[in-house]
Write a protein that holds these residues in place. Structure first.
Motif: not given
Length: 463
Positions: A46, A50, A54, A189, A271
């Protein structure tokens, strides 16, 4: 002039110090190495990748984990040479300082959102330094403990090297637990993930204090005093022991089990692209508890290898843990946290230790003192390099959306463990060979009577 009792007491004290140094040093250094592994599976997709798809982000993040292993064979050549020419103690201190500084630097990195593509580039460079540094840790620590250990007890003492590695993995996963559980996702994060990396400053100081107290090993000191330290230990290793090195490469492929358990398994479970949905804070308990069990099991298996030999325990550990990889991945696929934990405990915490607890004595026993660190470091790190590329390979061949992930990845893992078991079968047995005979082409296991007599003499002066 020292009396025999004084010499015995000194030797026993140094054996214990060497074992403690190997345990604590390995725990601290592998804490550094594995907090990266945890972050690569849980948060790096992430914050460093990013803007990609994904699925691609997962593969890219896991590939940066593998990059650390790419540097390991290079580090093995340099650090193995250093350990065989400058001493076991010196190489262990060098490894620790390089690892500590690289890990702290990861905690200070800017993210992709701040500096763009420079962020993952710097991440890869620091991972390469980590991989270079860790390449000499297990071979150096195993050789240090083995060469200090009393005859007939080498398997037990050397197993503490890997007990320390497992403890380091516990610390690596456990440090994330309170952060993942108590911190809001946004805070974690943004800056929370940096805390475990910055704590390496404490790791570095503690490790140095402990390791500087250990003396150089008697085996290396004897070579040094006789002016017979190898000028080119790597050349000697390939000349005299290339067959044993090839076997170690194959046995080191057993690193596939921790890769399945902690790297691919973590990404598969947490994930979003895979759709399993395990909470990060919940899933992190699986490697923690599995490693706690491993820490308890390792000394018993190491001791068992001193009684029945290195090969039987390794072969059983390879095949049984490989089979259990199917059950572990299946448990994740059906969203069963209790079953996944149970499978992890059996696969990684118990059966894998048949291999994991024994290789710290088995590998260095295959090589002569003059080139022991070089031969073990190079061969082991080539094998682990191959397995370190597996997380990205697993993610590529069993991508999110696939319905047969446990079968695909489990089959690959089991096939690799079969190769490792075959290598252990063809390797010579070493547990009854005296220290001064280890690594010689014509070394033979002693007869039981001679072994028992030698073991009794050794234990009478080492207790």
């Amino acid at each position: 002039m020292s009396s025999p009792a004084d010499t015995s007491s000194h030797g026993s004290t140094q054996s214990k110090k060497a074992t403690a140094s190997g345990w604590i040093g390995s725990a601290l250094e592998y804490y550094d190495f594995f907090i990266y592994a945890q972050a690569a599976a849980l948060i790096f997709p992430q914050i460093f990748f990013p803007n990609t798809d994904p699925k691609v982000a997962i593969v890219a993040s896991l590939a940066t984990y593998g990059v650390g292993y790419v540097a390991r064979p290079i580090g093995a050549f340099f650090l193995g040479h250093w350990g065989d020419t400058r001493g076991r103690k010196n190489v262990l201190l060098l490894c620790m300082f390089m690892m500590g500084f690289a890990t702290m630097a990861v905690g200070l990195l800017p993210t992709y959102g701040q500096v763009g593509v420079l962020a993952p580039l710097l991440l890869v460079i620091l991972r390469l330094i980590q991989g270079f540094a860790v390449a000499g840790e297990i071979s150096g620590a195993s050789s240090m403990i083995l060469e200090h250990a009393p005859f007939g007890r080498r398997g037990f003492f050397a197993s503490f090297t890997l007990q320390g590695v497992q403890a380091g993995q516990i610390f690596a996963a456990a440090i994330f637990l309170p952060l993942a559980y108590f911190m809001p996702d946004e805070a974690f994060n943004t800056w929370g993930w940096r805390i475990p990396f910055l704590l390496s400053a404490i790791v570095l100081i503690a490790g140095y204090i402990i390791r500087k107290e250990v003396h150089e090993t008697p085996a290396f000191t004897k070579e040094e005093q006789a002016s017979s330290v190898a000028r080119s230990p790597i050349k000697d290793a390939f000349k005299h022991s290339w067959k044993s090195m090839a076997l170690v490469v194959c046995m080191a492929l057993m690193n596939v089990i921790p890769v399945v358990a902690t790297i691919f398994g973590a990404a598969y479970a947490v994930q979003p692209a895979y759709g399993i949905g395990f909470a990060k804070s919940v899933y992190l308990w699986i490697p923690v508890v599995g490693n706690i069990i491993a820490v308890l099991v390792i000394p018993f298996v190491g001791n068992l290898s001193d009684k029945i030999g290195r090969r039987p325990t390794m072969i059983f550990g390879c095949l049984s843990s490989g089979l259990l990889s199917f059950g572990y991945l299946y448990a994740i696929s059906i969203h069963s946290v209790p079953l996944a934990m149970a499978m992890s405990f059996l696969m990684w915490g118990v059966f894998y230790q048949g291999y994991n607890a024994v290789f710290p004595s088995f590998y260095p026993e295959l090589f002569h003192t003059r080139y022991r660190v070089s031969a073990m470091a190079i061969a082991q790190n080539v094998g682990t390099l191959i397995t370190a590329l597996l997380p990205a390979l697993f993610a590529a061949y069993a991508p999110p959306g696939s319905t047969d992930i446990p079968l695909i990845v489990g089959s690959m893992a089991f096939g690799i463990t079969i190769i490792a078991a075959a290598a252990a079968y063809f390797a010579p047995e070493t547990y009854r060979i005296p220290m001064n005979e280890l690594g010689k082409p014509d070394a033979k296991a002693m007869e039981k009577k001679e072994y028992d007599e030698a073991r009794s003499r050794a234990l009478s002066v080492s207790v």
